[in-house]
Design a protein around this motif. Structure first.
Motif, mmCIF file in Angstrom:
data_model
loop_
_atom_site.group_PDB
_atom_site.id
_atom_site.type_symbol
_atom_site.label_atom_id
_atom_site.label_comp_id
_atom_site.label_asym_id
_atom_site.label_seq_id
_atom_site.Cartn_x
_atom_site.Cartn_y
_atom_site.Cartn_z
ATOM 1 N N HIS A 136 -10.498 -37.906 91.506
ATOM 2 C CA HIS A 136 -11.039 -36.883 90.306
ATOM 3 C C HIS A 136 -11.621 -37.559 89.152
ATOM 4 C CE1 HIS A 136 -7.359 -34.250 92.016
ATOM 5 N NE2 HIS A 136 -8.406 -34.269 92.632
ATOM 6 N N ALA A 137 -11.068 -38.827 88.772
ATOM 7 C CA ALA A 137 -11.537 -39.369 87.559
ATOM 8 C C ALA A 137 -13.014 -39.709 87.954
ATOM 9 C CB ALA A 137 -10.675 -40.643 87.588
ATOM 10 N N VAL A 138 -13.292 -40.375 89.108
ATOM 11 C CA VAL A 138 -14.585 -40.622 89.327
ATOM 12 C C VAL A 138 -15.255 -39.246 89.423
ATOM 13 C CG1 VAL A 138 -16.164 -41.566 91.192
ATOM 14 C CG2 VAL A 138 -13.987 -42.849 90.497
ATOM 15 N N PHE A 139 -15.131 -38.321 90.043
ATOM 16 C CA PHE A 139 -15.917 -37.054 90.081
ATOM 17 C C PHE A 139 -16.254 -36.603 88.543
ATOM 18 C CE2 PHE A 139 -15.525 -32.299 89.218
ATOM 19 C CZ PHE A 139 -16.831 -31.889 90.081
ATOM 20 N N LEU A 140 -15.389 -36.779 87.746
ATOM 21 C CA LEU A 140 -15.455 -36.233 86.250
ATOM 22 C C LEU A 140 -16.537 -37.421 85.368
ATOM 23 C CD1 LEU A 140 -11.883 -35.490 85.430
ATOM 24 C CD2 LEU A 140 -13.685 -33.843 85.623
ATOM 25 N N GLY A 141 -16.621 -38.503 86.150
ATOM 26 C CA GLY A 141 -17.499 -39.537 85.359
ATOM 27 C C GLY A 141 -16.755 -40.258 84.419
ATOM 28 N N ALA A 142 -15.455 -40.249 84.487
ATOM 29 C CA ALA A 142 -14.570 -40.524 83.512
ATOM 30 C C ALA A 142 -14.478 -42.097 83.880
ATOM 31 C CB ALA A 142 -13.172 -40.111 83.552
ATOM 32 N N ALA A 143 -14.862 -42.754 84.846
ATOM 33 C CA ALA A 143 -14.574 -44.192 85.134
ATOM 34 C C ALA A 143 -15.151 -44.363 86.711
ATOM 35 C CB ALA A 143 -13.187 -44.804 85.018
ATOM 36 N N THR A 144 -15.594 -45.557 86.952
ATOM 37 C CA THR A 144 -15.919 -45.781 88.308
ATOM 38 C C THR A 144 -14.823 -46.300 89.062
ATOM 39 O OG1 THR A 144 -16.421 -48.167 88.069
ATOM 40 C CG2 THR A 144 -18.458 -46.576 87.583
ATOM 41 N N TYR A 145 -14.781 -46.446 90.351
ATOM 42 C CA TYR A 145 -13.772 -47.111 91.146
ATOM 43 C C TYR A 145 -13.503 -48.559 90.655
ATOM 44 C CZ TYR A 145 -13.607 -43.127 94.562
ATOM 45 O OH TYR A 145 -13.502 -42.076 94.870
ATOM 46 N N ASP A 146 -14.653 -49.333 90.451
ATOM 47 C CA ASP A 146 -14.150 -50.673 89.859
ATOM 48 C C ASP A 146 -13.750 -50.661 88.624
ATOM 49 O OD1 ASP A 146 -15.467 -51.825 92.052
ATOM 50 O OD2 ASP A 146 -17.347 -52.240 91.423
ATOM 51 N N GLU A 147 -14.016 -49.786 87.677
ATOM 52 C CA GLU A 147 -13.354 -49.723 86.518
ATOM 53 C C GLU A 147 -11.994 -49.306 86.458
ATOM 54 O OE1 GLU A 147 -16.881 -48.586 83.436
ATOM 55 O OE2 GLU A 147 -16.250 -47.215 84.069
ATOM 56 N N LEU A 148 -11.620 -48.516 87.334
ATOM 57 C CA LEU A 148 -10.060 -48.100 87.675
ATOM 58 C C LEU A 148 -9.410 -49.215 88.224
ATOM 59 C CD1 LEU A 148 -10.853 -44.564 89.219
ATOM 60 C CD2 LEU A 148 -9.595 -44.945 87.086
ATOM 61 N N ASP A 149 -9.977 -50.115 89.093
ATOM 62 C CA ASP A 149 -9.198 -51.207 89.429
ATOM 63 C C ASP A 149 -9.110 -51.974 88.406
ATOM 64 O OD1 ASP A 149 -9.511 -50.444 92.155
ATOM 65 O OD2 ASP A 149 -11.140 -51.724 92.590
ATOM 66 N N GLU A 150 -9.787 -52.347 87.208
ATOM 67 C CA GLU A 150 -9.519 -53.271 86.167
ATOM 68 C C GLU A 150 -8.685 -52.318 85.297
ATOM 69 O OE1 GLU A 150 -13.436 -53.845 84.231
ATOM 70 O OE2 GLU A 150 -12.507 -54.610 82.426
ATOM 71 N N MET A 151 -8.604 -51.204 85.160
ATOM 72 C CA MET A 151 -7.816 -50.385 84.296
ATOM 73 C C MET A 151 -6.305 -50.530 84.836
ATOM 74 S SD MET A 151 -10.415 -47.210 83.382
ATOM 75 C CE MET A 151 -9.120 -46.409 82.661
ATOM 76 N N TYR A 152 -6.097 -50.246 85.897
ATOM 77 C CA TYR A 152 -4.814 -50.275 86.610
ATOM 78 C C TYR A 152 -4.268 -51.918 86.531
ATOM 79 C CZ TYR A 152 -4.977 -45.933 88.749
ATOM 80 O OH TYR A 152 -5.161 -44.526 89.081
ATOM 81 N N GLU A 153 -5.139 -52.945 86.679
ATOM 82 C CA GLU A 153 -4.910 -54.257 86.627
ATOM 83 C C GLU A 153 -4.279 -54.700 85.090
ATOM 84 O OE1 GLU A 153 -7.341 -56.899 88.734
ATOM 85 O OE2 GLU A 153 -6.658 -58.345 87.575
ATOM 86 N N LEU A 154 -5.182 -53.940 84.386
ATOM 87 C CA LEU A 154 -4.861 -54.345 82.782
ATOM 88 C C LEU A 154 -3.359 -53.540 82.562
ATOM 89 C CD1 LEU A 154 -5.675 -55.592 80.117
ATOM 90 C CD2 LEU A 154 -7.211 -53.545 79.811
ATOM 91 N N THR A 155 -3.327 -52.582 82.992
ATOM 92 C CA THR A 155 -2.225 -51.625 82.414
ATOM 93 C C THR A 155 -0.864 -52.284 83.035
ATOM 94 O OG1 THR A 155 -3.450 -49.675 82.440
ATOM 95 C CG2 THR A 155 -1.136 -49.296 82.743
ATOM 96 N N ASP A 156 -1.156 -52.849 84.444
ATOM 97 C CA ASP A 156 0.099 -53.528 85.111
ATOM 98 C C ASP A 156 0.371 -54.755 84.118
ATOM 99 O OD1 ASP A 156 2.097 -53.954 86.936
ATOM 100 O OD2 ASP A 156 0.338 -55.139 88.273
ATOM 101 N N VAL A 157 -0.241 -55.676 83.777
ATOM 102 C CA VAL A 157 -0.157 -56.814 82.905
ATOM 103 C C VAL A 157 0.405 -56.250 81.707
ATOM 104 C CG1 VAL A 157 -0.953 -58.824 81.950
ATOM 105 C CG2 VAL A 157 -2.086 -57.925 84.044
ATOM 106 N N ILE A 158 0.229 -55.385 81.014
ATOM 107 C CA ILE A 158 0.698 -54.728 79.791
ATOM 108 C C ILE A 158 2.080 -54.474 80.105
ATOM 109 C CG2 ILE A 158 0.478 -52.879 78.222
ATOM 110 C CD1 ILE A 158 -2.603 -53.213 78.315
ATOM 111 N N ASN A 159 2.260 -53.525 81.068
ATOM 112 C CA ASN A 159 3.782 -53.093 81.411
ATOM 113 C C ASN A 159 4.722 -54.380 81.581
ATOM 114 O OD1 ASN A 159 6.027 -51.163 82.531
ATOM 115 N ND2 ASN A 159 5.301 -51.753 84.535
ATOM 116 N N GLU A 160 4.350 -55.234 82.352
ATOM 117 C CA GLU A 160 5.047 -56.730 82.628
ATOM 118 C C GLU A 160 5.607 -57.334 81.398
ATOM 119 O OE1 GLU A 160 6.700 -57.332 85.374
ATOM 120 O OE2 GLU A 160 5.482 -55.955 86.264
ATOM 121 N N LEU A 161 4.554 -57.428 80.225
ATOM 122 C CA LEU A 161 4.671 -58.088 78.997
ATOM 123 C C LEU A 161 5.557 -57.179 78.080
ATOM 124 C CD1 LEU A 161 1.064 -59.117 78.158
ATOM 125 C CD2 LEU A 161 2.924 -60.473 78.654
#
Ligand code: TMP
Ligand code: ASP
Length: 239
Positions: A136-161
């Protein structure tokens, strides 16, 4: 640096332009809303406390090399930040069941998850910020799949910290929401705020809620809870 016109007013903050096109001022209000603004109120000193808390957390994350929009705190209610285009996706992380997920799945609150749970919500007030998926996020043009990968990775690191930081404060980080933005040069950075408005924080010994659920659920002692978070944060960060 001069404060110019208000560019945007949200439920808890206002954004003002400055004489630098790449920087804006964020002002924290005492207004509190819940359930997509169906419930409205004021929490005494919330603006000052969230400004102070979010400042300490963003400084901590920046020290750990997380890219953020934060530049500096200006006064008790205001911060100077990089101007970003907010990606219209709320990145929600859940370490324990609570809130809308507990309701949706019909489980009690406070069950530790064996995996880190990521939800994304489409930031659109008119729709009540619905839970969506990557497609849905890609459909909406909110982010690309690559950007989503980067966003989840960043969010995961922030969670750990953040788990580590709150653990040192004797607090369980149950869940939280962050927003990411794109700077003028296209970098994805942590934006918005991290505060008891955007996290569920439970005292480890008493399980007392020290976050906005006190306002949402009329539990009382809202300001006191935010003050408790601020005091423990200062202590653990030696500020
Ligand atoms: P939820 O259980 O209501 O979906 O909330 C999950 C987390 O996200 C919780 O820590 C509160 C935070 N949150 C926000 O910061 N803003 C919001 O608009 C919502 C709905 C939740
Ligand atoms: N901030 C959101 C709203 O008003 C929801 C929440 O935090 O519960 O409406």
């Amino acid at each position: 640096m001069e404060k110019g016109q208000m560019l945007y007013e949200g439920k808890a903050k206002q954004v003002f332009e400055t004489n630098n096109p790449n920087e804006v001022i964020v002002r924290y209000k005492d207004d509190a809303t819940a359930f997509n603004a169906q419930k409205k109120g004021q929490v005494d000193k919330k603006g000052e406390l969230n400004n102070a808390i979010s400042t300490l957390i963003f400084e901590y994350l920046q020290e750990k090399e997380i890219p953020t929009h934060f530049i500096k705190q200006l006064d008790d209610r205001e911060q100077l930040v990089k101007k970003v285009n907010i990606i219209p996706l709320e990145m929600v992380v859940r370490n324990y069941s609570a809130g809308s997920m507990a309701q949706r799945l019909g489980v009690e609150e406070g069950i530790k998850s064996p995996v880190t749970i990521f939800d994304i919500c489409y930031k659109k007030d008119e729709l009540g910020d619905p839970l969506i998926n990557d497609h849905h996020a890609v459909f909406l043009g909110a982010a690309t799949y690559d950007e989503l990968d980067e966003m989840y990775e960043l969010t995961d690191v922030i969670n750990e910290l953040l788990i580590d930081l709150f653990d040192k404060m004797n607090i369980i980080l149950v869940d939280f929401k962050i927003e990411l933005g794109k700077t003028a040069d296209g970098e994805i950075v942590l934006a918005d705020e991290i505060s008891p408005d955007t996290c569920r924080l439970w005292d480890k010994d008493t399980m007392k809620k020290l976050d906005k659920d006190r306002f949402r659920r009329d539990l009382g002692e809202v300001t006191e809870a935010y003050e408790e978070i601020y005091n423990r944060l200062k202590k653990v960060l030696n500020k």
